[in-house]
Each structure stands twice: as structure tokens, then as C-alpha cells.
Design an enzyme around this catalytic site. Structure first.
Site, short mmCIF file in Angstrom:
data_model
loop_
_atom_site.label_atom_id
_atom_site.label_comp_id
_atom_site.label_asym_id
_atom_site.label_seq_id
_atom_site.Cartn_x
_atom_site.Cartn_y
_atom_site.Cartn_z
N ASP A 183 37.65 -31.01 -66.70
CA ASP A 183 37.33 -30.39 -65.40
C ASP A 183 37.33 -28.87 -65.50
O ASP A 183 37.87 -28.17 -64.65
CB ASP A 183 38.32 -30.86 -64.33
CG ASP A 183 37.76 -30.67 -62.93
OD1 ASP A 183 36.54 -30.51 -62.80
OD2 ASP A 183 38.55 -30.65 -61.97
N ASP A 228 41.90 -24.45 -61.94
CA ASP A 228 42.02 -25.82 -61.43
C ASP A 228 41.50 -26.86 -62.42
O ASP A 228 40.69 -27.73 -62.08
CB ASP A 228 41.28 -25.94 -60.09
CG ASP A 228 41.67 -27.21 -59.34
OD1 ASP A 228 42.77 -27.73 -59.60
OD2 ASP A 228 40.87 -27.67 -58.50
N HIS A 281 31.36 -36.27 -77.14
CA HIS A 281 31.49 -34.91 -77.66
C HIS A 281 30.47 -34.61 -78.75
O HIS A 281 30.21 -35.45 -79.62
CB HIS A 281 32.90 -34.69 -78.21
CG HIS A 281 33.06 -33.38 -78.93
ND1 HIS A 281 33.12 -32.17 -78.26
CD2 HIS A 281 33.15 -33.09 -80.25
CE1 HIS A 281 33.25 -31.20 -79.15
NE2 HIS A 281 33.28 -31.73 -80.36
#
Length: 217
Positions: A94, A104, A133
């Protein structure tokens, strides 16, 4: 936890020639306000500029800005570095912020946690990261190993066989078809001679044959 690992990552990466600046997870401060109805609050630095999500919480690397920008690639490398550093037990995701300043973020750990810490994201995010990935030049500069099961190489296109038959076969089929439909070599005109040779008696039989078959020639 994420900020502490980000500092270690920055120390290793910035010592490499040509790596450049490293994304920073900005600190969050706890403030006590005794006269307020909500006595405690968190504050952080105000980020001014274009706010970008470099990755989403489910770990999918679908954001073009993440793949193309320097900050996005270095965030991806940080994930890879941390995954290898913790033996696959912890992953920061995130990533979002302005430029090299992030805020955050989310953390995923295995069910048992990692060193007494448990993340706020699902365990499945770690498996998704391993599968999705793609290493970049910053992963190579840090000497990170390719992840097993990840999509590191693009699939090569396979040659498809043509279903159209060769022209020579078509020609042979046409020739065979033409020969099969051709009329017999012997016509009715020559059958009169054959009947005479085979022993027909009398002119009546010959006249009868000519009456019915002469017009066909």
C-alpha cells in the site's frame, strides 16, 4: 516497524553508486490534548503535490506509475529487499504518497507474525507479491535474488501452424474430381460397330439400334 526497515533499506541502497535517493516513510506523531473530547490524535507532515498510489493493498502491481517512475520502482525494490531480509515473513505494501515521501503504508505478515508483530493486511498479499513481482535495475543493484514462481520473463509467442492446405494438394483434388466426372471414352456412335462385330444377325437389329441411338451422337 515499516519506517524502521525503510531506514535500514535506505542506508544500504544509498551507499551504492548510482542508486540515488530512496523513498521515505514519513513519521507519525502522537499528540495528547487533555482539554479535547478526543484527548489523543496522530499528526504527520503535510504532503504537497501529486498524490500517487504506487501499489494497492492486495499487492497487485498494476499501477503504471509504479512501474515507470523512479519512486515506483524503488518502492517495488524495497518490497523485494524486505521480503528477502525477513525470509518471506513480512511485506510492506500500500505504498502511496508524493514523490519519495510515503504515508499510511500497510504491513502483511504470516499467521504466526514476525518477531511478535502482526500486520494489518491479509497473508495472501505475500503470496500475490511472490507471483506478481518483477525485478528492476534497482533489485539488481542490491543483488536481490529472483523470487521463485514470479513472472520474471515474458512468455515467448509460439508459431501457429497454418491450416490452409498447400496449393499442390488443391490442384490434385481438382484434377481427381475432373477425372471422376468425365464421360466414358466410348460413345454410342461406336457401339453400332461393336454390336455388328459381336454377331448381331440381320439388318433389322441394326436398324432398330440406329433408330434409338443415332440422335445421341
Amino acid at each position: 516497524t515499516a519506517r524502521a526497515y525503510a531506514k535500514i533499506y535506505a542506508a544500504e541502497a544509498e551507499s551504492l553508486k548510482g542508486f540515488g535517493h530512496v523513498p521515505e516513510i514519513i513519521p507519525v506523531f502522537l499528540v495528547h490534548r487533555p482539554k479535547n473530547n478526543i484527548p489523543y490524535a496522530t499528526v504527520e507532515e503535510e504532503l504537497i503535490g501529486e498524490f500517487v498510489k504506487y501499489s494497492v493493498r492486495d499487492g497487485k502491481e498494476i499501477n503504471f506509475t509504479r512501474k515507470d517512475s523512479e519512486a515506483g520502482q524503488k518502492c517495488c525494490t524495497f518490497q523485494h529487499w524486505l521480503y528477502e531480509k525477513t525470509n518471506g515473513n513480512l511485506l510492506v505494501t500500500d505504498f502511496q504518497g508524493v514523490g519519495m515521501k510515503l504515508t499510511d503504508v500497510g504491513i502483511a505478515t504470516l499467521a504466526k507474525g514476525y518477531k511478535g508483530f502482526k500486520g494489518n493486511c491479509a497473508i495472501s498479499f505475500i503470496d500475490q507479491f511472490k507471483a506478481l513481482h518483477q525485478c528492476n535495475k534497482y533489485c539488481e543493484m542490491l543483488g536481490l535474488k529472483s523470487l521463485p514462481g514470479s513472472h520474471q520473463k515474458q512468455r515467448k509467442p509460439t508459431a501457429t501452424k497454418s491450416k490452409v492446405p498447400p496449393k499442390s494438394l488443391n490442384v490434385q483434388k481438382k484434377v481427381a474430381s475432373t477425372q471422376g466426372n468425365s464421360p466414358p471414352a466410348t460413345s454410342s456412335c461406336f457401339q453400332a460397330t461393336d454390336m455388328m462385330r459381336s454377331g448381331l444377325n440381320g439388318l433389322e437389329n441394326l436398324a432398330l439400334y440406329i433408330k434409338y441411338h443415332f440422335l445421341r451422337c
